[in-house]
Design an enzyme around this catalytic site. Structure first.
Site, short mmCIF file in Angstrom:
data_model
loop_
_atom_site.label_atom_id
_atom_site.label_comp_id
_atom_site.label_asym_id
_atom_site.label_seq_id
_atom_site.Cartn_x
_atom_site.Cartn_y
_atom_site.Cartn_z
N CYS A 107 2.26 -7.82 -28.40
CA CYS A 107 2.68 -7.09 -29.60
C CYS A 107 4.03 -6.40 -29.38
O CYS A 107 5.05 -7.08 -29.29
CB CYS A 107 1.60 -6.12 -30.03
N GLU A 142 -25.17 3.32 -34.70
CA GLU A 142 -24.67 4.41 -33.85
C GLU A 142 -23.99 5.45 -34.73
O GLU A 142 -23.09 5.13 -35.50
CB GLU A 142 -23.68 3.90 -32.80
N HIS A 202 -2.83 -10.05 -30.50
CA HIS A 202 -3.63 -9.29 -29.53
C HIS A 202 -4.76 -10.17 -29.00
O HIS A 202 -5.90 -10.10 -29.49
CB HIS A 202 -4.22 -8.04 -30.20
N LEU A 245 -22.12 10.54 -24.26
CA LEU A 245 -23.35 10.25 -23.51
C LEU A 245 -23.57 8.75 -23.31
O LEU A 245 -24.46 8.35 -22.56
CB LEU A 245 -24.56 10.85 -24.22
N GLY A 246 -22.78 7.94 -24.01
CA GLY A 246 -22.95 6.50 -23.86
C GLY A 246 -23.87 5.88 -24.90
O GLY A 246 -24.61 4.95 -24.61
N GLU A 251 -6.45 -9.81 -26.44
CA GLU A 251 -7.51 -9.01 -25.80
C GLU A 251 -8.67 -8.73 -26.75
O GLU A 251 -9.80 -8.47 -26.31
CB GLU A 251 -6.94 -7.69 -25.27
#
Length: 533
Positions: free
Chosen positions: A372, A144, A493, A14-15, A495
């Site tokens: 990687c 959450e 990594h 659902l986000g 990112e």
């Protein structure tokens, strides 16, 4: 301590994490300091062994913790540096309780789910909420809970949250995300009602309702939900589909969400102007291929977002092309794109295709970035093509290969290298120029590495080991052959540290190479020729 808990009702996906990030950005704009806690009900100790095919990528924190991909969104959008303590799993809680029982810490008590497991879960929540984040004491902890309120797996943590909310000195507010489905042009609210009823059956009353919908809610629909769910109309909010999630905080601000949350939790917020995101000026377009063996939409989520961060910084639109089936069409597929990113992974499946891809990018002059395992495949490809080591391979892929053929070998004691490490760049190299400094902190997650002793051989042949680790590790290489395009690969990594505010330098380099070169007429001709054949 103050907690703002995000729960999902009836449906998954659902986000919750997106809503948490939107609300978190809004609270930060009000001058408040936030932290984040993610609770996953699965029995795995952490996310490290979860398959990307089933669960999406595994995100790595600064301290080396392997966590759910939602942590990438938390860190990128909220500008936080989180740790292992901010991730709780059922497996981790149960393991701690059983370890304490074996160590005799319960002094012969009958170890019970309702007592000892609950205490361990609440202690873990309190510990995470009170940790300093980036040197600051948080005003509120955003929590959450994975899954939905109807999941049996989540009941332990829901009960722990209920008990925690009743402790002295704790202020807790519950945000319940519910789905509103459109049927014959009308919003149906039964799923929302069932979600609230189910949560109440567990002894928890939601304070706020966030309705997920494709279109805005009318005042009539909000009044209906208010009456049926017994919440004030002002506490029934909407979260509609937005093309750019950076606009979500403004969408929440327009509904007065920050005022309601601050009033409920006793927070004092100063008024700050809206978090307006300047419209992006698009001046061009680049097609970027991501080659990987995982088909899950979130298997390379951080790579996708890092490319989008770099594209925004370059004022271009990045059209991302996923290449998952290789075969004989590989040269044509590569020739038709402006750049290629080869992400990481584990295992032998698809490794030879990655080696072949790196080789084709070098031959066709396609800007290339290996990460990687993609870095290891690039070095193997170079050794086969330039050094004529036709049997060059990795110990991970061919554990029984002769020692002379193993370009990539296991780390000492096969230990995983994880978390933040210092990387040193060679002055004058592309990586040095991109970062603008000699050293950088980067995140690793690898058990294999290129042989340290190959550094001089590679350098003399035209592959510069331009990034080195503190113990001589080869952590990055770049092609230095005459007329070579951007052909860079790194063991780490990048990112995982990229964000809208600070795009990763190596991804910026890839995007600039894709749009800044006279885009290889040669490879376009090759692509056209293959298309016509």
């Amino acid at each position: 301590m103050r907690y703002l808990v995000f729960l999902g009702g009836s449906l998954s996906e659902l986000g919750k994490g997106t809503a948490l990030c939107g609300v978190g950005m809004l609270l930060k704009s009000c001058g408040l300091h936030v932290t984040v806690l993610k609770i996953d009900p699965y029995l795995n100790a952490d996310a490290g062994t979860l398959s990307p095919e089933e669960h999406g990528e595994v995100f790595v924190l600064e301290d080396g913790s392997e966590v759910d991909l939602d942590f990438g969104n938390y860190e990128r959008t909220l500008g936080l540096t989180l740790s292992a303590a901010h991730s709780i799993t059922s497996g981790g809680i149960f393991a701690e309780v059983l370890r304490n029982e074996r160590d005799g810490k319960y002094l012969g008590q009958t170890v019970r789910l309702a007592v000892h497991v609950m205490d361990a879960a609440m202690h873990a929540m309190n510990r995470a909420a009170q940790l300093l984040v980036d040197g600051r004491q948080p005003d509120v902890c955003l929590v959450e809970l994975g899954g939905s309120v109807g999941d049996w797996d989540a009941h332990v943590h829901l009960e722990a949250l209920r008990r925690l909310g009743r402790q002295a000195g704790v202020d807790m507010a519950i945000c319940l995300l519910v789905p509103l489905l459109m049927w014959e042009g009308e919003h149906k609210t039964k799923l929302a009602q069932d979600s609230v009823r189910m949560l109440r059956g567990l002894g928890i009353q939601p304070d706020f309702l966030i309705c997920r919908s494709d279109v805005p809610l009318s005042s009539k629909q909000k009044n209906k939900l208010s009456q049926l769910c017994e919440l004030p109309v002002k506490d029934v909010w909407e979260s509609i589909q937005i093309s750019d999630l950076r606009h979500l905080p403004d969408h929440f601000r327009e509904q007065g969400i920050h005022h309601a949350i601050c009033a409920r939790l006793g927070l004092t917020a100063c008024m700050i102007p809206p978090i307006n995101v300047n419209p992006q000026c698009i001046t061009g377009k680049a097609r970027i291929a991501i080659l990987g063996k995982c088909v899950h939409k979130d298997a390379y989520l951080s790579v996708v977002q890092a490319l989008e961060h770099a594209a925004q910084s370059c004022c271009i639109f990045a059209e991302l092309v996923r290449i998952e089936v290789f075969g004989e069409k590989l040269p044509h597929d590569i020739g038709s794109v402006d750049a290629v990113c080869l992400p990481g992974g584990f295992g032998s499946r698809g490794f030879e295709d990655k080696v072949r891809l790196a080789s084709h990018c070098r031959l066709l002059g396609v800007p290339f970035l290996g990460l990687c395992l993609g870095f290891q495949a690039a070095v193997v490809a170079f050794c086969r093509d330039i050094l004529s080591l036709n049997d060059a391979t990795s110990e991970e892929i061919s554990p029984g290969a002769p020692e002379s053929s193993l370009i990539v070998v296991s780390r000492p004691r096969r230990e995983m290298k994880k978390g933040a490490q210092v990387v040193t760049f060679q002055e004058g190299s592309q990586l040095y120029q991109l970062h603008g400094k000699t050293n950088s902190i980067e995140r690793f997650r690898n058990r294999y590495e290129v042989r340290h002793s190959l550094a001089d051989t590679l350098n003399k042949a035209g592959l510069c080991p331009s990034a080195r680790g503190p113990h001589g590790e080869i952590d990055g290489v770049e092609l230095m052959l005459p007329g070579a395009s951007f052909w860079v690969a790194v063991q780490y990594h990048p990112e995982f540290r990229s964000s809208w505010a600070r795009p990763s330098p190596v991804f910026l380099g890839l995007l600039k190479a894709a749009i800044g070169k006279e885009t290889c007429i040669k490879r376009r001709k090759v692509a056209d020729g293959n298309a016509n054949s």
